[in-house]
Scaffold this motif. Sequence first.
Motif, PDB file in Angstrom:
ATOM      1  N   ILE A   1       2.272  -2.397   5.305  1.00 55.61           N
ATOM      2  CA  ILE A   1       1.442  -3.568   4.985  1.00 55.61           C
ATOM      3  C   ILE A   1       0.483  -3.858   6.137  1.00 55.61           C
ATOM      4  CG2 ILE A   1       1.454  -6.014   4.387  1.00 55.61           C
ATOM      5  CD1 ILE A   1       4.384  -5.427   3.354  1.00 55.61           C
ATOM      6  N   ILE A   2       0.988  -3.766   7.367  1.00 57.33           N
ATOM      7  CA  ILE A   2       0.126  -4.024   8.525  1.00 57.33           C
ATOM      8  C   ILE A   2      -1.052  -3.061   8.532  1.00 57.33           C
ATOM      9  CG2 ILE A   2       0.001  -3.861  11.052  1.00 57.33           C
ATOM     10  CD1 ILE A   2       2.925  -4.885  11.095  1.00 57.33           C
ATOM     11  N   ILE A   3      -0.773  -1.781   8.312  1.00 56.81           N
ATOM     12  CA  ILE A   3      -1.835  -0.775   8.381  1.00 56.81           C
ATOM     13  C   ILE A   3      -2.857  -0.989   7.257  1.00 56.81           C
ATOM     14  CG2 ILE A   3      -1.025   1.194   6.981  1.00 56.81           C
ATOM     15  CD1 ILE A   3      -1.452   2.973   9.431  1.00 56.81           C
ATOM     16  N   THR A   4      -2.422  -1.562   6.144  1.00 61.06           N
ATOM     17  CA  THR A   4      -3.346  -1.776   5.033  1.00 61.06           C
ATOM     18  C   THR A   4      -4.076  -3.109   5.173  1.00 61.06           C
ATOM     19  OG1 THR A   4      -1.560  -0.765   3.767  1.00 61.06           O
ATOM     20  CG2 THR A   4      -3.530  -1.328   2.569  1.00 61.06           C
ATOM     21  N   ILE A   5      -3.404  -4.102   5.752  1.00 61.91           N
ATOM     22  CA  ILE A   5      -4.027  -5.413   5.937  1.00 61.91           C
ATOM     23  C   ILE A   5      -5.161  -5.342   6.960  1.00 61.91           C
ATOM     24  CG2 ILE A   5      -3.499  -7.503   7.245  1.00 61.91           C
ATOM     25  CD1 ILE A   5      -1.316  -8.143   5.378  1.00 61.91           C
ATOM     26  N   LEU A   6      -5.043  -4.400   7.891  1.00 61.63           N
ATOM     27  CA  LEU A   6      -6.106  -4.187   8.881  1.00 61.63           C
ATOM     28  C   LEU A   6      -7.472  -4.100   8.214  1.00 61.63           C
ATOM     29  CD1 LEU A   6      -4.621  -1.413  11.199  1.00 61.63           C
ATOM     30  CD2 LEU A   6      -5.276  -3.702  11.914  1.00 61.63           C
TER      31      LEU A   6
ATOM     32  N   ALA B   1      10.255   3.648  -6.899  1.00 63.19           N
ATOM     33  CA  ALA B   1       9.867   3.106  -5.584  1.00 63.19           C
ATOM     34  C   ALA B   1       8.427   2.609  -5.625  1.00 63.19           C
ATOM     35  CB  ALA B   1      10.030   4.172  -4.503  1.00 63.19           C
ATOM     36  N   PHE B   2       7.551   3.383  -6.228  1.00 65.79           N
ATOM     37  CA  PHE B   2       6.141   2.990  -6.297  1.00 65.79           C
ATOM     38  C   PHE B   2       5.984   1.721  -7.153  1.00 65.79           C
ATOM     39  CE2 PHE B   2       1.843   3.378  -8.184  1.00 65.79           C
ATOM     40  CZ  PHE B   2       1.105   3.359  -7.016  1.00 65.79           C
ATOM     41  N   SER B   3       6.661   1.688  -8.303  1.00 66.18           N
ATOM     42  CA  SER B   3       6.582   0.513  -9.173  1.00 66.18           C
ATOM     43  C   SER B   3       7.142  -0.711  -8.464  1.00 66.18           C
ATOM     44  CB  SER B   3       7.359   0.761 -10.469  1.00 66.18           C
ATOM     45  OG  SER B   3       6.912   1.939 -11.087  1.00 66.18           O
ATOM     46  N   ASP B   4       8.269  -0.536  -7.786  1.00 68.12           N
ATOM     47  CA  ASP B   4       8.846  -1.648  -7.020  1.00 68.12           C
ATOM     48  C   ASP B   4       7.853  -2.154  -5.987  1.00 68.12           C
ATOM     49  OD1 ASP B   4      11.136  -1.607  -8.387  1.00 68.12           O
ATOM     50  OD2 ASP B   4      12.401  -0.840  -6.793  1.00 68.12           O
ATOM     51  N   GLY B   5       7.193  -1.204  -5.314  1.00 71.25           N
ATOM     52  CA  GLY B   5       6.208  -1.593  -4.317  1.00 71.25           C
ATOM     53  C   GLY B   5       5.103  -2.422  -4.934  1.00 71.25           C
TER      54      GLY B   5
ATOM     55  N   ASN C   1      11.425  12.300   3.116  1.00 69.03           N
ATOM     56  CA  ASN C   1      11.694  11.052   2.401  1.00 69.03           C
ATOM     57  C   ASN C   1      10.938   9.866   2.968  1.00 69.03           C
ATOM     58  OD1 ASN C   1      13.313  12.344   0.654  1.00 69.03           O
ATOM     59  ND2 ASN C   1      15.227  11.845   1.725  1.00 69.03           N
ATOM     60  N   ARG C   2      10.993   9.753   4.297  1.00 68.95           N
ATOM     61  CA  ARG C   2      10.346   8.580   4.877  1.00 68.95           C
ATOM     62  C   ARG C   2       8.834   8.700   4.791  1.00 68.95           C
ATOM     63  NH1 ARG C   2      11.490   5.546  10.630  1.00 68.95           N
ATOM     64  NH2 ARG C   2      10.262   3.733  10.036  1.00 68.95           N
ATOM     65  N   LEU C   3       8.315   9.916   4.826  1.00 71.39           N
ATOM     66  CA  LEU C   3       6.870  10.109   4.653  1.00 71.39           C
ATOM     67  C   LEU C   3       6.453   9.659   3.254  1.00 71.39           C
ATOM     68  CD1 LEU C   3       4.384  11.427   6.149  1.00 71.39           C
ATOM     69  CD2 LEU C   3       4.723  13.345   4.622  1.00 71.39           C
ATOM     70  N   GLU C   4       7.265  10.045   2.265  1.00 70.06           N
ATOM     71  CA  GLU C   4       6.980   9.619   0.894  1.00 70.06           C
ATOM     72  C   GLU C   4       7.056   8.109   0.768  1.00 70.06           C
ATOM     73  OE1 GLU C   4       8.072  13.156  -2.231  1.00 70.06           O
ATOM     74  OE2 GLU C   4       9.534  11.569  -1.903  1.00 70.06           O
ATOM     75  N   ALA C   5       8.103   7.523   1.373  1.00 66.49           N
ATOM     76  CA  ALA C   5       8.279   6.077   1.255  1.00 66.49           C
ATOM     77  C   ALA C   5       7.106   5.339   1.894  1.00 66.49           C
ATOM     78  CB  ALA C   5       9.591   5.658   1.917  1.00 66.49           C
ATOM     79  N   PHE C   6       6.688   5.813   3.069  1.00 67.77           N
ATOM     80  CA  PHE C   6       5.580   5.157   3.762  1.00 67.77           C
ATOM     81  C   PHE C   6       4.287   5.315   2.953  1.00 67.77           C
ATOM     82  CE2 PHE C   6       2.173   5.175   7.000  1.00 67.77           C
ATOM     83  CZ  PHE C   6       2.379   3.916   7.516  1.00 67.77           C
ATOM     84  N   SER C   7       4.034   6.519   2.448  1.00 64.31           N
ATOM     85  CA  SER C   7       2.829   6.752   1.647  1.00 64.31           C
ATOM     86  C   SER C   7       2.854   5.908   0.377  1.00 64.31           C
ATOM     87  CB  SER C   7       2.721   8.238   1.278  1.00 64.31           C
ATOM     88  OG  SER C   7       2.792   9.036   2.432  1.00 64.31           O
ATOM     89  N   ASP C   8       4.009   5.857  -0.269  1.00 68.82           N
ATOM     90  CA  ASP C   8       4.129   5.014  -1.453  1.00 68.82           C
ATOM     91  C   ASP C   8       3.817   3.572  -1.129  1.00 68.82           C
ATOM     92  OD1 ASP C   8       4.767   7.080  -3.053  1.00 68.82           O
ATOM     93  OD2 ASP C   8       6.850   6.532  -3.370  1.00 68.82           O
ATOM     94  N   GLY C   9       4.338   3.120   0.028  1.00 68.18           N
ATOM     95  CA  GLY C   9       4.083   1.746   0.439  1.00 68.18           C
ATOM     96  C   GLY C   9       2.591   1.498   0.600  1.00 68.18           C
TER      97      GLY C   9
ATOM     98  N   ILE D   1       0.002   3.275  -0.490  1.00 65.83           N
ATOM     99  CA  ILE D   1      -0.775   3.448  -1.724  1.00 65.83           C
ATOM    100  C   ILE D   1      -0.539   2.278  -2.677  1.00 65.83           C
ATOM    101  CG2 ILE D   1      -1.152   4.947  -3.724  1.00 65.83           C
ATOM    102  CD1 ILE D   1      -0.464   7.339  -1.940  1.00 65.83           C
ATOM    103  N   SER D   2       0.694   1.787  -2.749  1.00 67.68           N
ATOM    104  CA  SER D   2       0.942   0.661  -3.658  1.00 67.68           C
ATOM    105  C   SER D   2       0.241  -0.606  -3.166  1.00 67.68           C
ATOM    106  CB  SER D   2       2.440   0.436  -3.858  1.00 67.68           C
ATOM    107  OG  SER D   2       3.063   0.097  -2.650  1.00 67.68           O
ATOM    108  N   ILE D   3       0.115  -0.756  -1.842  1.00 66.29           N
ATOM    109  CA  ILE D   3      -0.614  -1.923  -1.332  1.00 66.29           C
ATOM    110  C   ILE D   3      -2.110  -1.764  -1.609  1.00 66.29           C
ATOM    111  CG2 ILE D   3      -1.159  -3.304   0.704  1.00 66.29           C
ATOM    112  CD1 ILE D   3       1.547  -2.123   1.836  1.00 66.29           C
ATOM    113  N   ILE D   4      -2.635  -0.547  -1.393  1.00 66.67           N
ATOM    114  CA  ILE D   4      -4.064  -0.316  -1.651  1.00 66.67           C
ATOM    115  C   ILE D   4      -4.390  -0.617  -3.106  1.00 66.67           C
ATOM    116  CG2 ILE D   4      -5.820   1.497  -1.825  1.00 66.67           C
ATOM    117  CD1 ILE D   4      -4.479   2.804   0.638  1.00 66.67           C
TER     118      ILE D   4
END
Lengths: 198, 198, 198, 198
Positions: A16-21, C8-12, D4-12, D14-17
């Motif tokens: 969120i931080i990286i996107t809120i930037l 995970a994406f939908s939850d996000g 896994n964590r790369l996917e989770a971070f990317s999902d995060g 992308i879902s925020i964007i």
Amino acid sequence: MGKNRLEAFSDGVISIIITILVLELKVPHEAGLAALKPLWPVFATYVLSFIYVGIYWNNHHHLLHSTQRVSASILWANLHLLFWLSLFPFATGWMGENHVAATPTAAYGFILLMAAIAYYILQRAIVSQQGPDSLLAAAIGRDWKGKASPALYLAAIPLAFVNSWISNGLYILVAGLWFVPDRRIERALSRHNGAEHR
Amino acid sequence: MGKNRLEAFSDGVISIIITILVLELKVPHEAGLAALKPLWPVFATYVLSFIYVGIYWNNHHHLLHSTQRVSASILWANLHLLFWLSLFPFATGWMGENHVAATPTAAYGFILLMAAIAYYILQRAIVSQQGPDSLLAAAIGRDWKGKASPALYLAAIPLAFVNSWISNGLYILVAGLWFVPDRRIERALSRHNGAEHR
Amino acid sequence: MGKNRLEAFSDGVISIIITILVLELKVPHEAGLAALKPLWPVFATYVLSFIYVGIYWNNHHHLLHSTQRVSASILWANLHLLFWLSLFPFATGWMGENHVAATPTAAYGFILLMAAIAYYILQRAIVSQQGPDSLLAAAIGRDWKGKASPALYLAAIPLAFVNSWISNGLYILVAGLWFVPDRRIERALSRHNGAEHR
Amino acid sequence: MGKNRLEAFSDGVISIIITILVLELKVPHEAGLAALKPLWPVFATYVLSFIYVGIYWNNHHHLLHSTQRVSASILWANLHLLFWLSLFPFATGWMGENHVAATPTAAYGFILLMAAIAYYILQRAIVSQQGPDSLLAAAIGRDWKGKASPALYLAAIPLAFVNSWISNGLYILVAGLWFVPDRRIERALSRHNGAEHR
């Protein structure tokens, strides 16, 4: 307490931080290229902060990779790090909007310094849980990058009042140092795995 | 229904709340240090709310750790808690922007109170699913912290109209009480694990 | 493709939508209780939308629980649903800010209708992948709630121009219908598990 | 380092964007339908960008699906892609607010181009880790879509100054090409699995 949820929460906050930037990059109301021109310092600081948050995510990932259990002190040290990271959008926006003026540049360095200290505290909390002979302690070693970074930030803060470009040069330099992810841990881990497989 | 997706969703919402809090810290248009001065009450309330959300995340984590299955009532009790937590940025912004004036300070206390009640309801929903002899019920015990907190918030609401600093002192006090994570559950769990391993 | 990353994406996305809703609740600049008064319709629509998004998350969870593999059509049907859900903050803000005026109330109903249709399409995509004899198909059964909801939204849209409170009453009614999570699926699953364990 | 964590971070991220995109759709202060009319170009570009981000998420998912280990270069190539995706809300807002004027339309094409290049770099980083005989390399094959897209964006940028609708037509065309998810990888994977099961 397992580390999975700590990782998931940290990933959430950091993503969120990286996107809120990017929200500091305000959409101009005019359509011409000239409308983008006043945005370039905001854009440049956005790129710098994006890289910094990326580095923190990356190193955070490596740091937690080597740990299995999460104590209360690790948990709060982690939240403390997230707190200073959460101020990156503010510091970035202030520096960018004021065209890298002295005080905002010094303030940006202060946030970088506090985040570096928070990272150091988190690292110590994890090492102290695992003991001085642990894999992580060996991997970190003398930690010259972890020690040089706050020293450079500390120098950059007063230098901002001499010339803010010197400070920004130092911020870029430190980002460059860390751009290469923490190979020490990777190397130690693979050495360790190699030893195990033998 | 497993608890994983409930945890993931809660982590997502809480990590967004904790990061959205910082958006109330508006980037000043001037570059001098003087431009930061009017921001300090906003910053101070930001720190307080960051710690509160951190505490909720932490305790939420412990609470769900001990549960395995998620019923419909747990699910809605959880959403109810997230609802009141989602009002933290609003209450924080209102209190911070108005320099800790009486009504916003009371409103902040009201949101804290409702979140504490929501947490209590969620705790009851989980305990009632697991039965009165469960590990969690034993871990919570008499729950003096869970009972003292709403009482202190309840006192802080009218006291804000006497002197809003008394109320803020109480909010800081309660945060201090909870800062230490819910060791009762940790202790009971480790005692339980110890007993099992014997 | 597994369903984990889709969840995970939908939850996000859903957790961001539910938290972004609160941003429509603008922090007032005055400190008095009177400053909160004009916010109450915004707050009321916020509560309604929070419950709706909560219901969607809940039902989405149940729907995907019964599926294992995710085809391209399920993936796009899911994104289509997320698209209409992403318009909830806009519709909520418009209705709330204009004190439940006719057109925004009708627009809110339109978004609810499109989200309901998108959910129906997603449900069909999952059922058609699993076949008409699947557990999910049995669980959904005649799906009277899934059919009544769009009908009620469809009625609420023109009725907003008669009296917008009728429409809002219908929105609250439908939310009430769904508030109870989709027990049909839960029941069918537990019947199924029961049968397996025998 | 696992993926896994790369996917989770990317999902995060992308879902925020994808959710932040909607924030450009500012809630109008008037209640009539006429208030929505000036929003339609913003809405149309929102739909286009939503589809683009959806396509990127989808293809990203397929790309990482075939990889197991994440090297430092993959990690940074991934962050580089996320960087250009993070500029979608800005480019979308600028194009939408200025009713698809020439310069913002060209800028939108530039961001699309850079994201396509970043995706290509990420793909190369993953393929080079897995070797030229890998499943992914076979699945991608001649990659005509991956090569046609940047060419079309490159054409669309100058054409925006002739007629911005030509450029937008090209953006819609490319989105249409990719709308069908990367079946090449799916097909190769299922062929591979089929071969294994024989």
